[in-house]
Each structure stands twice: as structure tokens, then as C-alpha cells.
Design a protein around this motif. Sequence first.
Motif, mmCIF file in Angstrom:
data_model
loop_
_atom_site.group_PDB
_atom_site.id
_atom_site.type_symbol
_atom_site.label_atom_id
_atom_site.label_comp_id
_atom_site.label_asym_id
_atom_site.label_seq_id
_atom_site.Cartn_x
_atom_site.Cartn_y
_atom_site.Cartn_z
ATOM 1 N N THR A 19 0.829 -1.217 0.000
ATOM 2 C CA THR A 19 0.000 0.000 0.000
ATOM 3 C C THR A 19 0.860 1.263 0.000
ATOM 4 O OG1 THR A 19 -0.244 0.172 2.432
ATOM 5 C CG2 THR A 19 -1.801 -1.240 1.242
ATOM 6 N N GLN A 20 2.063 1.202 0.593
ATOM 7 C CA GLN A 20 2.944 2.373 0.552
ATOM 8 C C GLN A 20 3.517 2.588 -0.852
ATOM 9 O OE1 GLN A 20 3.217 4.551 3.398
ATOM 10 N NE2 GLN A 20 1.459 3.183 3.491
ATOM 11 N N TYR A 24 2.748 6.222 -2.360
ATOM 12 C CA TYR A 24 3.800 7.146 -2.787
ATOM 13 C C TYR A 24 3.936 7.175 -4.299
ATOM 14 C CZ TYR A 24 5.382 8.295 1.888
ATOM 15 O OH TYR A 24 5.439 8.789 3.156
ATOM 16 N N LEU A 118 -0.191 7.107 4.081
ATOM 17 C CA LEU A 118 1.248 7.042 3.822
ATOM 18 C C LEU A 118 2.014 6.655 5.087
ATOM 19 C CD1 LEU A 118 1.561 10.038 1.349
ATOM 20 C CD2 LEU A 118 1.371 7.598 0.827
ATOM 21 N N TYR A 119 3.318 6.979 5.134
ATOM 22 C CA TYR A 119 4.209 6.425 6.146
ATOM 23 C C TYR A 119 3.714 6.587 7.579
ATOM 24 C CZ TYR A 119 8.397 4.909 3.575
ATOM 25 O OH TYR A 119 9.295 4.235 2.790
ATOM 26 N N ALA A 122 1.097 4.158 8.314
ATOM 27 C CA ALA A 122 1.633 2.792 8.283
ATOM 28 C C ALA A 122 2.486 2.512 9.527
ATOM 29 C CB ALA A 122 2.462 2.586 7.017
ATOM 30 N N THR A 142 9.990 0.350 5.182
ATOM 31 C CA THR A 142 10.620 1.358 4.318
ATOM 32 C C THR A 142 11.473 0.708 3.241
ATOM 33 O OG1 THR A 142 12.517 1.611 5.819
ATOM 34 C CG2 THR A 142 10.634 3.067 6.172
ATOM 35 N N ALA A 145 8.893 -0.197 0.594
ATOM 36 C CA ALA A 145 8.305 0.999 -0.019
ATOM 37 C C ALA A 145 9.314 1.782 -0.840
ATOM 38 C CB ALA A 145 7.710 1.893 1.058
ATOM 39 N N SER A 323 13.496 8.428 6.424
ATOM 40 C CA SER A 323 12.169 7.802 6.415
ATOM 41 C C SER A 323 12.006 6.843 7.581
ATOM 42 C CB SER A 323 11.953 7.052 5.097
ATOM 43 O OG SER A 323 12.009 7.938 3.997
#
Length: 405
Positions: A19-20, A24, A118-119, A122, A142, A145, A323
Motif C-alpha cells: 500500500t505504501q 507514494y 502514507l508512512y 503505516a 521502508t 516501499a 524515512s
Amino acid sequence: MLCRRGARLMWAVLALGVTQILGYGALYYAFPILVPHVAATFEQPETVLYVVFSVGLLLGGFTAPVLGRAMDRFGAPRVMVWGSAAVALALIGVALAPVFWLWAGAVLLIEAISVAVLYDAAFAALVRLRGPGARRDITRLTLIAGFASTLFWPLTTALVDLWGWRGAYAAFAVLHGGIALPLHLWLARVPPEVEDATAPKPRAPEFPPLPPALRQPAFIAVAASFALSGALIAGFGVHMVPILTAVGLGTQAVAVGMLVGPAQVSIRLIDALFWRGLHPVSVALVSGLALPVAVLGLLAGLPVLVAGAGFAMLFGVGQGLASIVRGSVPLALFGSVGYGARLGNLALLRTLASAGAPAGMAALIAVLGVQGALWAALWLGLVAVLPLIWLRLVMARAGVLAPVL
């Protein structure tokens, strides 16, 4: 049962990774590829479209604290469910917009609610599932992603060639509604580890928590450092290729700039495999220091290809770790209670600092030249790590952190 639980959590990380990538990829990395086509359709300057996007990012910063509190109250996966549905509908609105102002309104809506998918959302979902021991999962997420740009740049180009920019946005809506939304619905049904009857006790924090007296100054230090580093990343993210071109790389600038992506993935892999025992504040220091060192390489008079490649790779290291630490540092310092709201407040401050960074960098280049702008960026990068150095010294003095990295 425990093995089944571990497998379920592994699938949760993979689901969030997917999903990320979709989030993004569709909401950020696709935009510059679509801009020329949208601008031509509505007969607007491309600059105007980027202004709309920047205002949307700023709106997202202001909605982040509200959405963060909602994640704490209702659970991040539930917020991600309605976020996915809202983003899918907004993407349909973008695809069908008959006039520019409706297109702009839909883009503003997307960026305003993007925090929900987004992050930060998540990371909050992983903390809900894992509790205080979610740092490894944040790094793994990360790492997955990090392939968003690699996948969505060619995908967006292909979609535009096949169906035009409207078709590309419609495809993104289908991806969010048909893939991200079901995955978030599934995640909302995965019970947190601390509520699992098969788990003998809640997972303990990986690092000693901060004493209450240190929490407020620590938050200020983290917020200041993340905001300044975020501004530096945002400025160079837009102007990297022109700067590398100006320092002497010429047509090689684009190829050298492509080293950023592999450096991002490599440093995240190193963090996942070898830095498990390293306190997130120390990782944040590595991330912060990588940025001014990268700039120093361009100013040190090294052979231009060596300096440019070193800059791109060190910038990728700093950006790749940034991130991770935006999720792992607040968790390590302040714990999982109120985690979503804390991420939202940090996102607001980071967004306020970053929103004007590309324009600020352009102004510095215009007034001081590339060399002068690089010196200014070097000093900004050094100032950005000072709060973390202070925090680390205070934590070592308080016995929360060992005096070495």
C-alpha cells in the motif's frame, strides 16, 4: 499459534509495503510525469500545477495532527481504510475533472488526506500491531516501499502512452480501491500483539524510555532537527540535477543522480540487518550528518565525477534513513501511547519547514550562485544535527543511552 501469529505479522508488513508503494507511487512520484500532459490539457503553466501540489502538501501538514489523533483513538488501520476509499474517489475526481479548478480542488483534497494512507499511518499501524518493539518492522516497511519510484516512473509513463493522463489517474484509483483498500480492511481485522491470548506478555520496549523531565525538551530537539533536515532534503530533491549539472557534470548529472535510489535501499538493508541494536537517535545522527557531508564533498575540490557520485550516494543515505527515523525515534523516546498524535505534530512542523524549501533553494542559487547555495546548505545541515547531538549527550548523561554509538 505463535508461529501463526508471526506469519500474520509478516504478512501485515508486506501488505503495508504494497500500500505504501501504491500511495507514494500514485500520489507523489507520478505527479511530475503527468504535469506536462495536464498542463497542456488545461492550458496552464506547469509552474501553476506545482504550486497547487505544494499547497496540497502544506494542507497535509495541517491535517496530520488531526489524523494522528484519530489513529490513536480508532486505530491506524481503520483510518487507512477510509483514507484509501477517499483517495480512490478523489483520484476519480482528478481523472474526470472538466476544468482546471476542479482538477486543482481534487489534487488539494488528495494531498490533504494523504497522511491517512502514507508512512505516518503505516508506522502507527505497525506500532498498534507490534507495540513498542516495532522498530524492525518500520525498517522492513521502508525497505519495501523504497521501490515506489522504481515501479511508478515507468508505470506512469506507460499508462500515459496508452490511455493519457486521465486514464493514468483512473488506473491509480482502481489500484487504491481494488488493492490498497482491501489490504487495509484486512489489517484492521488483525488483532494487536498485546491483545493476542497466545502472547504471554506485551512486547517490551527495545530501549529504556526517557525520564518524564526529558520528554518535552527531547521532542523539541527531534522536531527541530527533523524539520531542518527535511527542508534540506526537499530543496535538494528538486534541484539535485541542476546543481550537479552546474558543478561540472553536464549531461552526466542525471545518471549520477540515479545513484540516490540504490543508496537509499542499501542503507535501509544495512539498518535492517546490522543496526538492530543501534539506538534510533544514533541512526538519526547518521542520517543527519550524511547530508552536510554530502554537500562538503561538492565543495572540497574533488574530481567532479567522484564528488557528484559521493554526493548522490550520501544524499541517498540521509534520505533513506530519514524515512526510518521519523517513525523509530518517536517510538524509542516516547513509547507507543499517543504515538499517532506525536507523528502528526512532527509531520506538521516538518511540512512547514519543507514547503518553501524548493523555492528557497532556487532563491539562494539565484542570489548567491550554486557555490554560495551549497555553503548555505552545508551550514543548515550542520545546524540540523546540533539538537540530536545535544539530545544524545543528555541521554548518555541520564543513563538512557550508552556514551558511544
